[in-house]
Design an enzyme around this catalytic site. Structure first.
Site, PDB file in Angstrom:
ATOM      1  N   LYS A  54       0.841  -1.207   0.000  1.00 37.40           N
ATOM      2  CA  LYS A  54       0.000   0.000   0.000  1.00 37.40           C
ATOM      3  C   LYS A  54       0.875   1.255   0.000  1.00 37.40           C
ATOM      4  O   LYS A  54       0.627   2.202  -0.744  1.00 37.40           O
ATOM      5  CB  LYS A  54      -0.955  -0.017   1.207  1.00 37.40           C
ATOM      6  CG  LYS A  54      -2.063  -1.041   1.046  1.00 37.40           C
ATOM      7  CD  LYS A  54      -2.860  -1.282   2.320  1.00 37.40           C
ATOM      8  CE  LYS A  54      -3.873  -2.406   2.086  1.00 37.40           C
ATOM      9  NZ  LYS A  54      -4.579  -2.811   3.305  1.00 37.40           N
ATOM     10  N   GLN A  98      -4.147  -1.290   9.515  1.00 38.16           N
ATOM     11  CA  GLN A  98      -4.255  -2.642   8.950  1.00 38.16           C
ATOM     12  C   GLN A  98      -4.931  -3.582   9.951  1.00 38.16           C
ATOM     13  O   GLN A  98      -4.555  -3.640  11.121  1.00 38.16           O
ATOM     14  CB  GLN A  98      -2.856  -3.158   8.587  1.00 38.16           C
ATOM     15  CG  GLN A  98      -2.848  -4.494   7.875  1.00 38.16           C
ATOM     16  CD  GLN A  98      -3.462  -4.430   6.477  1.00 38.16           C
ATOM     17  OE1 GLN A  98      -3.345  -3.439   5.771  1.00 38.16           O
ATOM     18  NE2 GLN A  98      -4.131  -5.488   6.081  1.00 38.16           N
ATOM     19  N   ASP A 121     -10.288   3.523   4.273  1.00 36.78           N
ATOM     20  CA  ASP A 121     -10.823   2.154   4.231  1.00 36.78           C
ATOM     21  C   ASP A 121     -12.354   2.166   4.197  1.00 36.78           C
ATOM     22  O   ASP A 121     -12.980   1.160   3.867  1.00 36.78           O
ATOM     23  CB  ASP A 121     -10.359   1.367   5.470  1.00 36.78           C
ATOM     24  CG  ASP A 121      -9.239   0.378   5.158  1.00 36.78           C
ATOM     25  OD1 ASP A 121      -9.054   0.053   3.967  1.00 36.78           O
ATOM     26  OD2 ASP A 121      -8.580  -0.082   6.105  1.00 36.78           O
TER      27      ASP A 121
END
Ligand code: NDP
Length: 293
Positions: A54, A98, A121
């Site tokens: 990412k 994460q 997200d």
């Protein structure tokens, strides 16, 4: 019938190129690059790879990318403090923590702590709520569901009035992709572990999305002839061709399902690569929205 393969890698390249151009425009207009900050707690091998990818992807499109690697024993208060600092930092447009987090950290509290306008997200209840009330235009929408919608657009399927079945009801994939399908006027069924006669439910689907986490669970006789099948699953299984090694498979028995479906996504090379591309899109979108306020 042999299904058309929906190649996520190819569209991911197109999306990344478009984001790169958008980033260049943003830098010209605002004198700074959009910033994505990724936090990982602990050493889970798959998560370490995902977070590195990412950060790398952000840098490749000209964004400012930062990976914050915190030790496994990091306390919740310390993590919340870091999120608070990033929330208040104007150079940060996207914050991603994460998952999964170590057991001693309350994941819900962590998601709630992220400024919804930086929640790339799309897991914060404010973003989930906007999506649920049909205002995806105001939300940051989770990346994997958006990747699924891009693949459906590529398939050319007309979603209005179509029967869509989503297998899986997680907040990360199942529920948000169902909301996106509904917004496109599909008739949506969300199936899960308590669904009765799941094969029969799936057989009704013009669009079948599998987001379960069970290797090759969806068999050919679950698939309606000509259906579009999107396989979100990523499962590592022993590789019979290479003893001692593993390989990746989806939630769909690809080879047999491809004989009946009209279009299908491979694993790997389908939803996965597009997910990171959608994360970059969300970060650019966040930067543009925040600089407009
Ligand atoms: P979760 O474990 O959070 O959710 C799985 C869902 O599947 C649950 O709703 C569960 O039902 C349902 N389920 C489990 N077993 C069955 C069964 N036998 N029959 C029907 N439904 C069942 O997983 P995620 O949504 O986070 O992820 C799903 C898959 O997608 C995983 O393989 C994951 O690795 C992959 N993934 C891939 C991404 C990508 O970028 N391509 C990103 C995110 C995830 P219930 O609610 O009743 O327990």
């Amino acid at each position: 019938m042999t299904a058309r393969v929906l190649n996520g890698k190819e569209i991911a390249l197109e999306v990344r190129a478009a984001v790169k151009a958008g980033v260049a425009d943003f830098v010209k207009a605002h004198g700074r690059a959009p910033g994505l900050d990724v936090i990982i707690v602990g050493e889970d091998a798959a998560s370490v790879v995902y977070t590195r990818n990412k950060e790398k992807a952000a840098l490749e499109v000209g964004m400012r990318g930062a990976l914050h690697r915190l030790p496994e024993q990091t306390g919740q208060a310390e993590l919340l403090l870091m999120i608070d600092r990033l929330n208040r930092d104007p150079s940060v447009d996207g914050i991603l923590v994460q998952l999964p987090l170590p057991k001693h950290i309350d994941g819900e509290k962590v998601i709630l702590a992220i400024d919804p306008s930086k929640d790339v997200d799309g897991f914060h209840p404010v973003n989930a709520g906007q999506l649920a009330i049909g205002r995806a235009d105001r939300a940051l929408v989770p990346c994997t569901p958006r990747a699924c919608m891009k693949l459906l657009a590529l398939s050319g399927v007309s979603l209005s009035g179509a029967r869509a079945v989503v297998v899986g009801r997680s907040n990360i994939v199942g529920k948000p992709v169902a909301q996106l399908l509904l917004a496109e006027h599909a008739t949506v069924t969300i199936a899960h572990s308590r669904t009765r006669d799941l094969p029969a439910v799936c057989r009704e689907a013009d669009v079948l999305i599998a987001a379960v986490g069970k290797p090759e669970m969806v068999r050919v006789d679950w698939v309606k002839a000509g259906a579009v099948v999107i396989d979100v699953g990523i499962n590592r299984v022993p590789d019979p061709a290479n003893p001692g090694k593993t390989r990746l498979v989806g939630d769909v028995a690809y080879a047999e399902a491809a004989e009946r479906a009209g279009a299908i996504t491979p694993v790997p090379g389908g939803v996965g690569p597009l997910t990171i591309a959608c994360l970059l899109e969300n970060t650019l979108l966040s930067a543009k929205r925040r600089s407009a306020t």
